[in-house]
Design a protein around this motif. Structure first.
Motif, PDB file in Angstrom:
ATOM      1  N   LEU A  77      15.326  49.177  27.221  1.00  0.00           N
ATOM      2  CA  LEU A  77      14.705  47.964  26.698  1.00  0.00           C
ATOM      3  C   LEU A  77      14.538  46.913  27.798  1.00  0.00           C
ATOM      4  O   LEU A  77      13.538  46.177  27.814  1.00  0.00           O
ATOM      5  N   LYS A  78      15.479  46.834  28.718  1.00  0.00           N
ATOM      6  CA  LYS A  78      15.341  45.907  29.841  1.00  0.00           C
ATOM      7  C   LYS A  78      14.151  46.283  30.713  1.00  0.00           C
ATOM      8  O   LYS A  78      13.470  45.412  31.269  1.00  0.00           O
ATOM      9  N   ALA A  79      13.910  47.586  30.845  1.00  0.00           N
ATOM     10  CA  ALA A  79      12.776  48.060  31.645  1.00  0.00           C
ATOM     11  C   ALA A  79      11.455  47.870  30.915  1.00  0.00           C
ATOM     12  O   ALA A  79      10.418  47.658  31.543  1.00  0.00           O
ATOM     13  N   PHE A  80      11.500  47.934  29.581  1.00  0.00           N
ATOM     14  CA  PHE A  80      10.302  47.763  28.754  1.00  0.00           C
ATOM     15  C   PHE A  80      10.613  46.715  27.678  1.00  0.00           C
ATOM     16  O   PHE A  80      10.817  47.048  26.501  1.00  0.00           O
ATOM     17  N   PRO A  81      10.654  45.441  28.053  1.00  0.00           N
ATOM     18  CA  PRO A  81      11.145  44.382  27.151  1.00  0.00           C
ATOM     19  C   PRO A  81      10.306  44.147  25.904  1.00  0.00           C
ATOM     20  O   PRO A  81      10.780  43.495  24.966  1.00  0.00           O
TER      21      PRO A  81
END
Length: 260
Positions: A77-81
């Motif tokens: 999720l941090k990579a694809f917020p």
């Protein structure tokens, strides 16, 4: 990456994966992650992984389900917020535990010789490198997902139940509410399609891996959406069994000739 399925194993992950495929998503479930994201998981296990690694590995993937992704859903999720997160739950904790227990029973009934070290060594050789590698991959990440390691048997019930509660509470507390769907596959298309902003398809909602049927399908060379795993492992098994039988025959003939 559009959808990250954070649900732990045995919460309807195979059903959600198939539902997302019907909706047109490119889904990477367990086998796709095993085959196509191998380098990513090696970096994770060696503690060398970065956000950029997740971006590169999943740049052409719409959705991920089950492990290893569910173990590191927050990092993805941090990579694809902007991704949406689906937390699949069973109707009750008791239902989830019964499903996990059934899964282990089905798996171990298929490899009963595993309880004997010698026979298991022979079986492991005959199964071939693909099966061995996938088994190691499964043990590593299922142990991480469940938070414990108990080879050749189900973890103690209190530990499994605690892990289920911990995982679900953590996802609820860490994922932004506007991006999170808490979902039971028994609710069908409605909540899922509304959350994703898509139309309900003209097809029944898929119910996969009922009573751990997926384990039987893969081991009997009838696996679907397994990236060819069951077919390849079946070929390895046939080849190795053939070589094993031929070797035994040659050895038997040699002994007969020697004794004569």
């Amino acid at each position: 990456m559009k959808v990250i399925c954070a649900g732990i194993q045995k919460t309807g992950t195979k059903s959600v994966a198939e539902a997302l495929r019907i909706l047109g998503y490119e889904v990477h479930d367990v086998f796709q992650q095993y085959f196509y994201e191998e380098e990513l998981w090696k970096k994770l296990l060696s503690n060398r992984i970065t956000k950029e690694d997740y971006v590169e590995a999943f740049k052409d993937v719409d959705a991920v389900t089950d492990f290893p992704a569910s173990v590191v859903w927050e990092e993805i999720l941090k990579a694809f917020p902007d991704s949406k997160v689906i937390l699949t739950l069973r109707s009750s904790e008791d239902e989830w535990y019964s499903s996990v227990k059934k899964h282990y029973e089905v798996a171990y009934n298929l490899i009963k010789v595993g309880w004997n070290d010698t026979l298991y060594t022979i079986l492991t050789y005959l199964a071939g490198p693909l099966n061995r590698d996938f088994t190691n991959f499964t043990i590593l990440f299922m142990n991480n997902a469940f938070g414990t390691r108990f080879p050749w048997g189900i973890a103690p019930e209190p530990i499994l139940r605690s892990r289920y509660r911990q995982h679900n509470m953590y996802v609820r507390s860490r994922c932004p509410p506007r991006q999170l769907l808490i979902y039971n596959v028994k609710d069908g298309w409605g909540p899922l399609c509304e959350f994703l902003g898509v139309s309900v398809p003209d097809a029944p909602f898929p119910m996969k891996n009922v009573a751990s049927s997926f384990v039987k399908e893969v081991t009997s060379n009838r696996g679907e959406n397994d990236s060819g795993f069951s077919a390849r492992s079946h070929k390895e098994l046939v080849l190795r069994v053939s070589l094993f039988v031929v070797s035994l025959i040659v050895l038997l003939l040699y002994l007969i000739c020697y004794l004569i």
